[in-house]
Write an enzyme that holds these catalytic residues in place. Sequence first.
Site, PDB file in Angstrom:
ATOM      1  N   THR A  13       0.885  -1.173  -0.199  1.00 46.30           N
ATOM      2  CA  THR A  13      -0.072   0.007  -0.025  1.00 46.30           C
ATOM      3  C   THR A  13       0.876   1.280   0.157  1.00 46.30           C
ATOM      4  OG1 THR A  13      -1.613  -1.224   1.446  1.00 46.30           O
ATOM      5  CG2 THR A  13      -1.998   1.053   1.379  1.00 46.30           C
ATOM      6  N   VAL A  14       1.930   1.415   0.879  1.00 43.52           N
ATOM      7  CA  VAL A  14       2.722   2.551   1.028  1.00 43.52           C
ATOM      8  C   VAL A  14       3.495   2.822  -0.129  1.00 43.52           C
ATOM      9  CG1 VAL A  14       4.219   3.688   2.440  1.00 43.52           C
ATOM     10  CG2 VAL A  14       2.461   2.714   3.497  1.00 43.52           C
ATOM     11  N   ALA A  33      13.462  19.918  -4.904  1.00 41.99           N
ATOM     12  CA  ALA A  33      14.662  19.334  -4.564  1.00 41.99           C
ATOM     13  C   ALA A  33      15.960  19.714  -5.453  1.00 41.99           C
ATOM     14  CB  ALA A  33      14.514  17.822  -4.667  1.00 41.99           C
ATOM     15  N   ALA A  43      12.055  -4.151  -5.405  1.00 42.99           N
ATOM     16  CA  ALA A  43      12.163  -5.484  -5.157  1.00 42.99           C
ATOM     17  C   ALA A  43      10.812  -5.856  -4.349  1.00 42.99           C
ATOM     18  CB  ALA A  43      13.412  -5.990  -4.111  1.00 42.99           C
ATOM     19  N   LYS A 105       8.559   1.649  12.180  1.00 44.80           N
ATOM     20  CA  LYS A 105       8.731   2.175  13.564  1.00 44.80           C
ATOM     21  C   LYS A 105       9.137   1.155  14.623  1.00 44.80           C
ATOM     22  CE  LYS A 105       4.174   1.746  12.156  1.00 44.80           C
ATOM     23  NZ  LYS A 105       3.623   2.274  11.090  1.00 44.80           N
ATOM     24  N   GLY A 134       2.489   9.260  10.284  1.00 38.39           N
ATOM     25  CA  GLY A 134       1.998   9.121   8.850  1.00 38.39           C
ATOM     26  C   GLY A 134       2.601  10.423   8.090  1.00 38.39           C
ATOM     27  N   GLU A 190      -7.116  -4.321  11.512  1.00 41.78           N
ATOM     28  CA  GLU A 190      -6.604  -5.735  10.848  1.00 41.78           C
ATOM     29  C   GLU A 190      -7.338  -6.777  11.605  1.00 41.78           C
ATOM     30  OE1 GLU A 190      -2.438  -5.893   9.790  1.00 41.78           O
ATOM     31  OE2 GLU A 190      -2.103  -3.663  10.454  1.00 41.78           O
ATOM     32  N   LYS A 205       6.006   4.157  18.268  1.00 39.80           N
ATOM     33  CA  LYS A 205       6.138   5.551  18.043  1.00 39.80           C
ATOM     34  C   LYS A 205       6.546   6.686  18.924  1.00 39.80           C
ATOM     35  CE  LYS A 205       2.656   4.647  14.285  1.00 39.80           C
ATOM     36  NZ  LYS A 205       1.187   4.527  14.027  1.00 39.80           N
TER      37      LYS A 205
END
Lengths: 444, 444
Positions: A13-14, A33, A43, A105, A134, A190, A205
């Site tokens: 997802t991320v 930048a 990968a 984390k 996030g 989940e 965190k």
Amino acid sequence: MKPIQVGLLGIGTVGSGVFNVLARNQEEIQRRAGRGIAITMVADLDVERAKNAVGEGVDVVSDARAVIANPNIDIVIELIGGYGIAKQLVMEAIAAGKHVVTANKALLAVHGSEIFAAASAKGVMVAFEAAVAGGIPIIKALREGLTANRIQWLAGIINGTTNFILSEMRDKGLDFDAALKDAQRLGYAEADPTFDIEGVDAAHKVTIMSAIAFGIPVQFDKAYIEGITKLAAQDIKYAEQLGYRIKLLGVSKRVDKGIELRVHPSLVPAKRLIANVEGAMNAVVVHGDAVGTTLYYGKGAGSEPTASAVIADLVDITRLHTADPHHRVPHLAFQPGTLQDAMGDLPVLPMDEVVTSYYLRLRVADQAGVLARVTGLLAQHGISVDAMLQREAEDVGGEGSTQTDLIILTHDAREGTVNAVLAELQALPTVLAPIVRIRKEELN
Amino acid sequence: MKPIQVGLLGIGTVGSGVFNVLARNQEEIQRRAGRGIAITMVADLDVERAKNAVGEGVDVVSDARAVIANPNIDIVIELIGGYGIAKQLVMEAIAAGKHVVTANKALLAVHGSEIFAAASAKGVMVAFEAAVAGGIPIIKALREGLTANRIQWLAGIINGTTNFILSEMRDKGLDFDAALKDAQRLGYAEADPTFDIEGVDAAHKVTIMSAIAFGIPVQFDKAYIEGITKLAAQDIKYAEQLGYRIKLLGVSKRVDKGIELRVHPSLVPAKRLIANVEGAMNAVVVHGDAVGTTLYYGKGAGSEPTASAVIADLVDITRLHTADPHHRVPHLAFQPGTLQDAMGDLPVLPMDEVVTSYYLRLRVADQAGVLARVTGLLAQHGISVDAMLQREAEDVGGEGSTQTDLIILTHDAREGTVNAVLAELQALPTVLAPIVRIRKEELN
């Protein structure tokens, strides 16, 4: 100048979010930048899914080590998660002279000291804005924005799943189990929600934020962790009547003897902004001696919000990768070698040493003298009462069976002392059920 | 390594704060920056006061140019304010190769382009975190924390004086004049409060944020500015009944045709966090395409909160002053030479082109057909009604003299269109008083 080349380990997802946002906003990101940033290699064990995610022109492999071994790759993004293979790969990437960006984390809270030491020795950066809250740039705020301050405390809603569940419990009067089922059905929790609901994720965190705020090593093993599974709808309602909301907070405070580092449900005054952070949103309050109280709010999870943080790290690294190490921001905000001694100078305090205030709910027999006995015991231990709420007595049937809820808010007290007095109170024959104890933070 | 040497121009409230916080937290700041930071020279016209503020060991002079001319000084802090001598001194400091830290929003909003160009040409940094929202690290968040994003809009409560006045008006039901007097008595408003209450100060700040967010030059002269002096307690009350608070917002949005840049009172849904920012506090909401909505909250003014921002800039400069310019963050977030053309690509739109929604209050005669006439005119111009509130009619005496307040919330409409229809409505014989028009922002 050709773009800086980035290798991505794990495209779920991320990872997809990072790829998509980089592609969509590439022109704007490059203008910031000063150089293009391109993911040229990915990968993932699921090569087909990865190929579908990135399309043509990106080298997709199943072996993460092939990315690390590629001499053209300057930065490796680790989005695998966990302590196992992720740790090995991060250490290998550092050893290979790659800069690393990670959202992991758990890895940093547990193995951060080893990882940052290796990175410093090798002269590479390990960036981790995405590891906490996030998309909220809280690591940058703590590490760079508030450098003038002696930070005194921080407290955060840093787990969206539990905040969603608590919002549901409050809005709909649900107990924990029902609210958890809702959250699972809606995709906010989940199938195995243990890490979230038991407070482990929040503890990872707050451990990281605590290190950066106070200049101490990451010490996840010292964190006190209590989740939300025992919360009852009833206590949320009583708290509301007293002007408070219940939130799962990660709290870290600097006190005379050391550092408090703890995750647990907390009453927070309803008028504080952070008490009004609802659903899956995150917020962190930071109090510095010069700046006073500041707050940072936003989405704490999700594909693109987390990608926002990962890419901000990529931009920082793109700017600084050819700079001398002393031009860079230290991993844990303080220069390596100047962290406070975790054993001596600034230890993380055991929970018994923590001083805070408390919400207590006692189910008591409705008899003459009960209130006097309870408040007398508290007074005897030096615990003073800030507010009290006594419900109308209910007849639950049977002889001498009128009962009532007695709700007490205390002033500040030492946790060890409170534990002792709670044991005495619990032993009273007129206390009819396990006492509920929830901590309370004023956060002003 | 000996400390980096800093010269301070102007030691009033903020200057004293900078000196005191640097002294108090010097050990911690040095552990972060990797080097000590010392104010070694101060220029102030009131040499005696300055000497009292800094004590022995600091060179105090009345001539700011002596600070700039001192070859040992690496960084000059400008805390004089205004466009006059402050501009000359900043330009001279840049020409002398000094890095500059300033809290001067007026200067940067008006002359920023010239100043940043000179700094870039000379290879020095001009840092200005303290110029917007005091201690909140919002410049760093916009410029570094959100680099992944195409920023879509930002909106801020960035003037503490006016937010204090609006909070007083709401809490106590006061009209503007009475609340202003309260604010002056309590030290939240200056004797001449014009810059604050007319929105000029907020416009300076939103101009700077807009440039950084969207990659455009600072263009204070293009900002639309409307203060809070005409707000009535009545409208705050009606807004409340409709679920809104009234705040003075600085707003900047990217739309198809260009950039909106405006300061004016706005209705904001009461459930938004920013609607609950009370008293002299500041908050900025930033919406990026990847991160979604984020919020940053804290003290927007005051000695030590502002000092917190000034010192964060000193730490950044201490880290980067020997780095190559490309290792540094560009002044306006985007690399010089990549700013959008203010005339062509991304112009600041005239207010008539702005699209937003509106709160309208009409004092009308309580006659048959008035409501139909009003809503008919709105519909004719394509303005649709979102909500309406009609008060009970009052008899104000005299023949045919029953009157009522008609409050209308519109959906999005072009400001130019709304102006046209307001002129027509105002001309109706049944509209008995000047129509009140306040803009409305959803901020979600």
